[in-house]
Design an enzyme around this catalytic site. Structure first.
Site, short mmCIF file in Angstrom:
data_model
loop_
_atom_site.label_atom_id
_atom_site.label_comp_id
_atom_site.label_asym_id
_atom_site.label_seq_id
_atom_site.Cartn_x
_atom_site.Cartn_y
_atom_site.Cartn_z
N GLU A 80 -25.77 -37.02 52.44
CA GLU A 80 -26.90 -36.76 51.48
C GLU A 80 -26.11 -36.07 50.18
O GLU A 80 -26.50 -36.38 49.16
CB GLU A 80 -27.62 -35.70 52.18
CG GLU A 80 -28.37 -36.03 53.25
CD GLU A 80 -27.58 -35.70 54.80
OE1 GLU A 80 -28.33 -35.66 55.71
OE2 GLU A 80 -26.38 -35.47 54.64
N CYS A 93 -28.56 -30.98 56.74
CA CYS A 93 -28.40 -29.42 57.15
C CYS A 93 -28.98 -28.76 55.92
O CYS A 93 -29.30 -28.94 55.08
CB CYS A 93 -26.81 -29.22 57.46
SG CYS A 93 -25.92 -29.57 55.62
#
Length: 149
Positions: A55, A83
């Protein structure tokens, strides 16, 4: 129009490719409209940098190559729920929608995770709303992780 499952399956293919490259099984794409405009894979092992999550790599590329308007119209699809670090970066990037495959809780149960925080919890702390959808096709994502971890 393509659905969430279509794009999550693409992320799972990227996650499998990431493993073949010697990294952890994570992949992400950025979609505007119905078009994949960027893709990335986890590069933690190959780079030696624990922050090179799929990401984050995707958002770094987006910041360099896309207009703010395109980013604000995009959906970030990712093989596994972001996360806490990636969720914060997603918030600050301006991306309005995240769709994930495997949940953080599911991954944490499989790996004995030490920092399991669903991204919704992080994103709800911000002033700007970020829509979160998932898990999508979680059992397929868990199989990829089971074979890796």
């Amino acid at each position: 129009m393509k659905n969430h499952a279509f794009f999550i399956e693409f992320c799972y293919q990227l996650a499998e490719a990431s493993v073949k490259a010697g990294n952890h099984p994570f992949g992400a794409i950025l979609v505007v409209g119905d078009e994949v405009i960027l893709s990335s894979q986890n590069q933690v092992n190959s780079s030696g940098d624990n922050t090179q999550h799929a990401e984050l790599e995707l958002m770094r590329s987006a910041a360099k190559s896309l207009s703010k308007t395109d980013i604000q119209r995009a959906t970030l699809y990712t093989s596994t729920e972001p996360c806490a670090m990636c969720a914060g970066a997603i918030y600050w990037s301006g991306i309005p929608h995240v769709v994930y495959g495997c949940s953080a809780v599911g991954l944490g149960q499989l790996t004995g995770g030490s920092l399991v925080i669903p991204c919704r919890e992080v994103l709800l702390k911000g002033r700007r709303e970020v829509q979160v959808t998932g898990p999508v096709l979680e059992s397929a994502g868990l199989k990829i992780h089971q074979s890796f971890w």
